[in-house]
Design a protein around this motif. Structure first.
Motif, PDB file in Angstrom:
ATOM      1  N   GLN A 110       0.856  -1.232  -0.032  1.00 62.93           N
ATOM      2  CA  GLN A 110      -0.069   0.067  -0.059  1.00 62.93           C
ATOM      3  C   GLN A 110       0.875   1.322   0.109  1.00 62.93           C
ATOM      4  O   GLN A 110       0.450   2.266  -0.316  1.00 62.93           O
ATOM      5  N   ARG A 111       2.119   1.009   0.281  1.00 63.28           N
ATOM      6  CA  ARG A 111       2.895   2.080   0.566  1.00 63.28           C
ATOM      7  C   ARG A 111       3.740   2.811  -0.860  1.00 63.28           C
ATOM      8  O   ARG A 111       3.889   3.903  -0.940  1.00 63.28           O
ATOM      9  N   VAL A 112       3.793   1.730  -2.035  1.00 67.65           N
ATOM     10  CA  VAL A 112       4.560   2.193  -3.109  1.00 67.65           C
ATOM     11  C   VAL A 112       3.870   3.500  -3.569  1.00 67.65           C
ATOM     12  O   VAL A 112       4.576   4.503  -4.008  1.00 67.65           O
ATOM     13  N   LEU A 113       2.432   3.512  -3.908  1.00 65.01           N
ATOM     14  CA  LEU A 113       1.978   4.752  -4.270  1.00 65.01           C
ATOM     15  C   LEU A 113       1.359   5.662  -2.917  1.00 65.01           C
ATOM     16  O   LEU A 113       1.298   6.865  -3.271  1.00 65.01           O
ATOM     17  N   GLY A 114       1.092   5.114  -2.210  1.00 67.13           N
ATOM     18  CA  GLY A 114       0.535   5.606  -0.877  1.00 67.13           C
ATOM     19  C   GLY A 114       1.549   6.704  -0.190  1.00 67.13           C
ATOM     20  O   GLY A 114       1.237   7.811   0.393  1.00 67.13           O
ATOM     21  N   ASP A 115       2.867   6.360  -0.105  1.00 70.04           N
ATOM     22  CA  ASP A 115       4.011   7.040   0.642  1.00 70.04           C
ATOM     23  C   ASP A 115       5.032   7.747  -0.080  1.00 70.04           C
ATOM     24  O   ASP A 115       5.730   8.574   0.436  1.00 70.04           O
ATOM     25  N   TYR A 116       5.194   7.373  -1.523  1.00 74.03           N
ATOM     26  CA  TYR A 116       6.522   7.850  -1.914  1.00 74.03           C
ATOM     27  C   TYR A 116       6.138   8.826  -2.979  1.00 74.03           C
ATOM     28  O   TYR A 116       7.080   8.929  -3.962  1.00 74.03           O
ATOM     29  N   ARG A 117       4.904   9.454  -3.230  1.00 78.61           N
ATOM     30  CA  ARG A 117       4.648  10.329  -4.070  1.00 78.61           C
ATOM     31  C   ARG A 117       5.684  11.468  -4.253  1.00 78.61           C
ATOM     32  O   ARG A 117       5.983  11.973  -5.353  1.00 78.61           O
ATOM     33  N   GLY A 118       6.217  11.841  -2.934  1.00 82.44           N
ATOM     34  CA  GLY A 118       7.353  12.944  -3.039  1.00 82.44           C
ATOM     35  C   GLY A 118       8.434  12.366  -3.931  1.00 82.44           C
ATOM     36  O   GLY A 118       9.215  13.367  -4.409  1.00 82.44           O
ATOM     37  N   ILE A 119       8.958  11.196  -4.174  1.00 79.97           N
ATOM     38  CA  ILE A 119      10.081  10.842  -5.167  1.00 79.97           C
ATOM     39  C   ILE A 119       9.311  10.383  -6.370  1.00 79.97           C
ATOM     40  O   ILE A 119      10.163  10.589  -7.441  1.00 79.97           O
ATOM     41  N   VAL A 120       8.308   9.750  -6.567  1.00 79.50           N
ATOM     42  CA  VAL A 120       7.800   9.268  -7.575  1.00 79.50           C
ATOM     43  C   VAL A 120       7.322  10.525  -8.590  1.00 79.50           C
ATOM     44  O   VAL A 120       7.817  10.500  -9.686  1.00 79.50           O
ATOM     45  N   ASP A 121       6.651  11.403  -8.125  1.00 80.12           N
ATOM     46  CA  ASP A 121       6.092  12.463  -8.989  1.00 80.12           C
ATOM     47  C   ASP A 121       7.482  13.228  -9.653  1.00 80.12           C
ATOM     48  O   ASP A 121       7.356  13.583 -10.813  1.00 80.12           O
ATOM     49  N   PRO A 122       8.569  13.800  -9.083  1.00 73.25           N
ATOM     50  CA  PRO A 122       9.418  14.242  -9.511  1.00 73.25           C
ATOM     51  C   PRO A 122      10.278  13.630 -10.642  1.00 73.25           C
ATOM     52  O   PRO A 122      10.929  14.166 -11.803  1.00 73.25           O
ATOM     53  N   GLN A 140      28.158   4.865   1.658  1.00 70.78           N
ATOM     54  CA  GLN A 140      28.303   6.311   1.498  1.00 70.78           C
ATOM     55  C   GLN A 140      27.514   6.917   0.123  1.00 70.78           C
ATOM     56  O   GLN A 140      28.059   7.243  -0.888  1.00 70.78           O
ATOM     57  N   PRO A 141      26.111   6.738   0.174  1.00 70.20           N
ATOM     58  CA  PRO A 141      25.593   7.132  -0.907  1.00 70.20           C
ATOM     59  C   PRO A 141      25.449   8.550  -1.135  1.00 70.20           C
ATOM     60  O   PRO A 141      26.037   9.210  -0.329  1.00 70.20           O
ATOM     61  N   LEU A 142      25.301   8.815  -2.429  1.00 73.72           N
ATOM     62  CA  LEU A 142      25.363  10.276  -2.738  1.00 73.72           C
ATOM     63  C   LEU A 142      24.597  10.974  -2.116  1.00 73.72           C
ATOM     64  O   LEU A 142      23.522  10.689  -1.463  1.00 73.72           O
ATOM     65  N   ARG A 143      24.789  12.251  -1.603  1.00 74.64           N
ATOM     66  CA  ARG A 143      24.024  13.167  -0.752  1.00 74.64           C
ATOM     67  C   ARG A 143      22.641  13.704  -1.449  1.00 74.64           C
ATOM     68  O   ARG A 143      22.929  14.027  -2.737  1.00 74.64           O
ATOM     69  N   PRO A 144      21.823  13.557  -0.792  1.00 76.70           N
ATOM     70  CA  PRO A 144      20.219  13.994  -1.606  1.00 76.70           C
ATOM     71  C   PRO A 144      20.502  15.452  -1.915  1.00 76.70           C
ATOM     72  O   PRO A 144      21.317  16.322  -1.097  1.00 76.70           O
ATOM     73  N   GLY A 145      19.872  16.004  -2.768  1.00 75.46           N
ATOM     74  CA  GLY A 145      19.559  17.268  -3.423  1.00 75.46           C
ATOM     75  C   GLY A 145      19.793  17.396  -4.664  1.00 75.46           C
ATOM     76  O   GLY A 145      20.298  16.165  -5.221  1.00 75.46           O
ATOM     77  N   LYS A 146      19.272  18.317  -5.386  1.00 76.14           N
ATOM     78  CA  LYS A 146      19.192  18.417  -6.795  1.00 76.14           C
ATOM     79  C   LYS A 146      20.313  17.906  -7.589  1.00 76.14           C
ATOM     80  O   LYS A 146      21.564  18.256  -7.081  1.00 76.14           O
ATOM     81  N   GLY A 158      15.659   9.062   3.928  1.00 75.65           N
ATOM     82  CA  GLY A 158      16.986   8.455   4.398  1.00 75.65           C
ATOM     83  C   GLY A 158      16.643   6.965   3.714  1.00 75.65           C
ATOM     84  O   GLY A 158      17.739   6.330   3.588  1.00 75.65           O
ATOM     85  N   ALA A 159      15.540   6.509   3.271  1.00 77.03           N
ATOM     86  CA  ALA A 159      15.347   4.915   2.983  1.00 77.03           C
ATOM     87  C   ALA A 159      15.670   4.755   1.598  1.00 77.03           C
ATOM     88  O   ALA A 159      16.037   3.810   1.088  1.00 77.03           O
ATOM     89  N   ILE A 160      15.342   5.943   0.644  1.00 78.13           N
ATOM     90  CA  ILE A 160      15.509   5.763  -0.835  1.00 78.13           C
ATOM     91  C   ILE A 160      16.038   6.965  -1.138  1.00 78.13           C
ATOM     92  O   ILE A 160      15.778   8.212  -0.812  1.00 78.13           O
ATOM     93  N   GLN A 161      17.060   6.844  -1.885  1.00 76.69           N
ATOM     94  CA  GLN A 161      17.713   7.913  -2.713  1.00 76.69           C
ATOM     95  C   GLN A 161      17.614   7.879  -4.234  1.00 76.69           C
ATOM     96  O   GLN A 161      18.036   6.675  -4.560  1.00 76.69           O
ATOM     97  N   ILE A 162      17.172   8.806  -5.110  1.00 76.53           N
ATOM     98  CA  ILE A 162      17.197   8.527  -6.279  1.00 76.53           C
ATOM     99  C   ILE A 162      17.923   9.653  -7.164  1.00 76.53           C
ATOM    100  O   ILE A 162      17.835  10.847  -6.711  1.00 76.53           O
ATOM    101  N   HIS A 163      19.356   9.197  -7.842  1.00 73.78           N
ATOM    102  CA  HIS A 163      19.968  10.106  -8.574  1.00 73.78           C
ATOM    103  C   HIS A 163      19.991  10.317 -10.027  1.00 73.78           C
ATOM    104  O   HIS A 163      19.947   8.946 -10.652  1.00 73.78           O
TER     105      HIS A 163
END
Lengths: 243, 427
Positions: free
Chosen positions: B177-189, B318-324, B331-336
C-alpha cells in the motif's frame, strides 16, 4: 581466505551435539566454510564428507536437517547415498529432498526416481514434487502409473506432469481416468502442456487440447472454476491461432 | 513414448476469433490484455454490484486488509481462514459486527475456503512461505487475489504465480500500500522528468533472513502447527517462529529464512517497490548483482544492475548526498539523476480514480483490468531483493538470465532459485 579443515573440527563436534535451542553461532564456521568452498575444491569435498557423515550418525533431527541445508548448497554425487537413505524416513525425507532437488548430479535424480517407487502416501508426493522441479522427463512413465483415481498422489502426479509440460506428458494426461481433485489437477496439467506446445510452435496439438477441455467444461459453466477453465481454453485457443 | 497425433483445427485467425466473440456482445480487447468479455465469456456475471470476499491469514496485516475490504461498498465479506484460533475468531467477529449477524464462516484450512463457489475474491496475508501455493490454488479456483507483500519467497515462485494468473484470467494484485501511498514525493519528480535520466538509486533497509534454531515448546491447542508450517521444513513449535509481529530481529517469522526473506523483502518490498516504481523499472529485472565486500570500515553491500544501466544499491555505505538532481524519502530511498530535464510521463495511478490499493483491486475485479501492483510487476520488483539476498549469502557477484530464470554460470546460485517444499505441497 583459505580455511584450514582442522579448524572445523570443533564446529563439527558442536554439530554432532546440536539440537533445537542450541547455540547456532557454534556452527557459524561451517556456514562460512560452505561459502568459501566455492573456490576450494578440497574444502568442498571435505565438508561434503563430514556433512554426509552426520546424516548416518546418531545426531539429532535438528543436526541432520542442518546438514541437509548445507549439503543443498555444496553437495555432489558423493553425498547422494547418504541422502537417498533418508528418502523413506518420514521425519527426514523432505530435508533429504531439500538437498537432492538442488543437486545437478544425475545420481541425485536417479535416487529420487528410485524412491518414487519405494515410498508411499505423502512421501510419494514429495518425490513427485522434486522430480518435477528437476524437470526429469525420464520419470514420466513412472509418474504415469500414479495418475489414477481420486487420491492426493494422483493429483500430485498430474501436477508433476503439468510442470514437466512435455508432449509425452500431454499424451499421458489425455489418457488417464481420474475424478475429484485429481481430475481438476489433470485439467490444470493439460492446460500447462498446451501452453508449452504453443510456445514450441505446436499450435495444432495445443488447439486439440484446448478444444477437448473446452468441450468438457461446456459453453456455460456455472462455477468459478468452470468459468476459469473455459477462460483458459479461450485464451489458449486465441494464442494457438495463426495470424 | 509417442507424441500426440497432429489434429488440424479450423484455420480461424485471431481476428476472426475476436470478431466472433464480439458478436456475442463482448467489447474489443486490447492486444495484450484480453479480458473475459473480449473472449465472449457471457457466463461471467456482469461487472458485479457485489464482490463476495474471504480472507486467508487474518492476523496483523490480514486484519488490516480485512478492515479495508469490509469498509468498501460493493464488498460482501463472508469467510475468514487462519490456523490460529484467536485470529480466526477475531476475524469472524469483525465481519459479523460489520453486518450485524453471525454469518461469517471461519476455516482452519484454506482449501475449504477456496472450495466455496460463492466467493469471488480472496485476500491473502499469511507468512510468505504460503503465498505462491495459495495464490496459484485461488487462481485455479477462478478467484481473484489480493496478496500481501512480499509476494514471493523464492525466484522460481514468481513465474508460476504469474502463469496461473494469466492462464485463468485472474486479477492478482500485490499488496504494498506504500508504493503509491507513501512515495509520491519521489515518484512525481521522477516521472515529471525533473530528476533527468536516473542513474543510481540507494535503498537503506535491513538484510536477509536468518537460520532459526529456536527450541521446541509444547504446541498450544489453538494453532494447527502442521498447517502453519505447510511447505516449510518441519521444525518444532516456538512462538518466536510464528508470532506475527512486524519485527525482524529474531522474534518473528519475518526473521527466519524458512518463512520470509527478512527485512530485505519485508520493508524492502516497500522501499524497493517505491524506488523501482519511481525509476520506472517495474517491467525489468536486474541483469547482475554485484557483491561489494566489507572494506574494514563498512560492511558488505550489493548493487543490482538493470539492463538500462540503472543501478540500485542496497545499504551502500556512502550514498550520494540528496539534493538536486536527487530526490529522497526519509533516508530510506535516494534517487540520483543526471539533472537534464526529460519529457514528463503520466504517473500510472490506481485504476479509475481508486483511492487506495484495496479499491484499485476491487475496481479491477469489476473491470478485469490489471491492477496497479499487478502480480507480474510485483514479481519483477521482488526479484531484485531476492537476487541481492543470494549475492549476500554466496558473497559474490552474479549474472541473471531473465529468459532462462537462472544465474549464468553459477550452479550454486541456481540452487538458491528455489527450495524443495515439504510434502504434500507441490507447485
Amino acid at each position: 581466505m583459505a580455511i584450514d579443515p582442522a579448524s572445523l573440527d570443533a564446529p563439527f563436534a558442536a554439530l554432532a551435539a546440536f539440537d533445537w535451542g542450541g547455540d547456532a553461532t557454534t556452527l557459524a564456521p561451517i556456514d562460512a566454510a560452505v561459502v568459501a568452498a566455492h573456490a576450494d575444491a578440497g574444502l568442498r569435498a571435505d565438508l561434503e564428507k563430514r556433512l554426509a557423515a552426520v546424516l548416518g550418525s546418531q545426531a539429532s533431527r535438528a543436526a541432520k536437517q542442518y546438514a541437509c541445508r548445507k549439503l543443498s548448497l555444496i553437495g555432489s554425487a558423493g553425498s547422494v547415498p547418504a541422502l537417498a537413505a533418508l528418502l523413506g524416513d518420514k521425519e527426514l525425507s523432505h530435508m533429504a529432498r531439500f538437498a537432492l532437488e538442488r543437486y545437478a548430479a544425475p545420481e541425485a535424480t536417479e535416487a529420487l526416481r528410485k524412491a518414487l517407487g519405494g515410498v508411499e502416501g505423502d512421501l510419494t508426493i514429495g518425490m513427485l514434487s522434486s522430480l518435477a522441479a528437476k524437470r526429469d522427463a525420464a520419470s514420466i512413465p513412472a509418474i504415469a502409473t500414479l495418475v489414477t483415481g481420486d487420491s492426493a498422489v494422483a493429483a500430485a502426479a498430474a501436477e508433476a506432469l503439468g510442470l514437466l509440460a512435455s508432449p509425452e506428458a500431454a499424451v499421458v494426461l489425455a489418457g488417464v481416468t481420474t475424478s475429484g481433485a485429481a481430475a481438476e489437477a489433470v485439467v490444470d496439467a493439460r492446460l500447462a502442456c498446451a501452453e508449452a506446445m504453443v510456445k514450441a510452435g505446436r499450435k495444432a496439438d495445443a488447439r486439440a487440447i484446448y478444444e477437448a477441455l473446452s468441450k468438457a467444461v461446456g459453453d456455460a459453466p456455472t462455477t468459478h472454476r468452470g468459468r476459469a477453465v473455459r477462460m483458459a481454453c479461450q485464451r489458449g485457443l486465441f494464442a494457438a491461432m495463426e495470424g | 513414448m509417442a507424441t500426440p497425433a497432429k489434429r488440424v483445427a479450423p484455420a480461424a485467425t485471431r481476428r476472426e476469433f475476436l470478431k466472433a466473440a464480439a458478436a456475442t456482445g463482448a467489447t474489443a480487447a486490447a492486444p495484450y490484455v484480453i479480458t473475459s468479455k473480449a473472449l465472449g465469456d457471457a457466463t461471467t456475471p456482469p461487472a458485479s454490484d457485489r464482490i463476495v470476499m474471504g480472507g486467508i491469514g487474518i492476523g496483523n496485516m490480514g486484519s488490516g486488509d480485512q478492515n479495508a475490504f469490509l469498509g468498501m461498498p460493493g464488498v460482501q465479506y463472508v469467510a475468514v481462514c487462519d490456523v490460529r484460533k484467536k485470529w480466526r475468531e477475531e476475524g469472524k467477529a469483525r465481519a459479523d459486527k460489520k453486518y450485524g449477524n453471525g454469518d461469517c464462516a471461519a476455516y482452519v484450512d484454506f482449501r475449504e475456503l477456496l472450495a466455496r463457489d460463492d466467493i469471488d475474491a480472496v485476500h491473502i496475508a499469511t507468512p510468505d512461505h504460503w503465498h505462491a501455493i495459495m495464490t496459484i490454488a485461488a487462481c485455479r479456483g477462478g478467484k481473484d487475489v489480493y496478496l500481501q507483500k512480499p509476494e514471493t519467497l523464492t525466484l522460481r515462485e514468481g513465474p508460476l504465480m504469474v502463469g496461473a494468473a494469466r492462464r485463468y484470467g485472474r486479477v492478482v494484485s500485490g499488496g504494498s500500500q506504500r508504493v503509491l501511498g507513501d512515495y509520491r514525493g519521489i515518484v512525481d519528480p521522477c516521472w515529471a522528468g525533473e530528476v533527468g535520466t536516473i542513474k543510481e538509486l540507494d535503498i537503506s533497509v535491513g538484510g536477509p533472513s536468518l537460520f532459526c534454531a529456536l527450541p521446541g515448546l509444547p504446541t498450544p491447542p489453538d494453532i494447527d502447527w502442521e498447517l502453519w508450517l505447510g511447505p516449510a521444513p518441519w521444525e518444532p513449535y516456538n512462538p518466536g517462529r510464528c508470532d506475527g509481529n512486524f519485527g525482524t530481529g529474531g522474534n518473528s517469522w519475518r526473521s527466519y529464512s524458512d518463512y520470509s526473506g527478512g527485512s530485505l523483502t519485508d520493508w524492502g518490498a516497500h522501499h524497493f517497490g517505491g524506488a523501482i516504481f519511481a525509476a520506472d523499472l517495474r517491467e525489468l529485472q536486474p541483469v547482475k548483482v554485484v557483491y561489494h565486500p566489507a572494506d574494514g570500515k563498512h560492511g558488505p553491500y550489493v548493487s543490482a544492475e538493470y539492463p538500462n544501466a540503472v543501478a540500485i544499491h542496497h545499504n551502500r555505505p556512502q550514498p550520494l548526498r540528496p539534493g538536486k538532481p536527487s530526490v529522497a524519502h526519509q533516508g530510506a530511498i535516494q534517487i540520483h539523476g543526471d539533472g537534464v530535464k526529460r519529457e514528463p510521463k503520466a504517473v500510472p495511478l490506481y485504476r479509475n480514480g481508486a483511492g487506495s490499493i484495496y479499491a484499485d483491486f476491487i475496481e479491477c475485479v469489476k473491470t478485469r483490468e490489471k491492477p496497479f501492483r499487478d502480480i507480474e510487476l510485483a514479481v519483477n520488483t521482488m526479484a531484485t531483493p531476492h537476487m541481492i539476498a543470494i549475492a549476500y549469502r554466496l558473497e559474490r557477484s552474479l549474472e541473471w538470465d531473465r529468459a532462462a530464470q537462472a544465474f549464468k554460470g553459477d550452479e550454486e546460485a541456481n540452487r538458491l532459485v528455489d527450495r524443495a517444499r515439504r510434502e504434500p505441497w507441490i507447485i
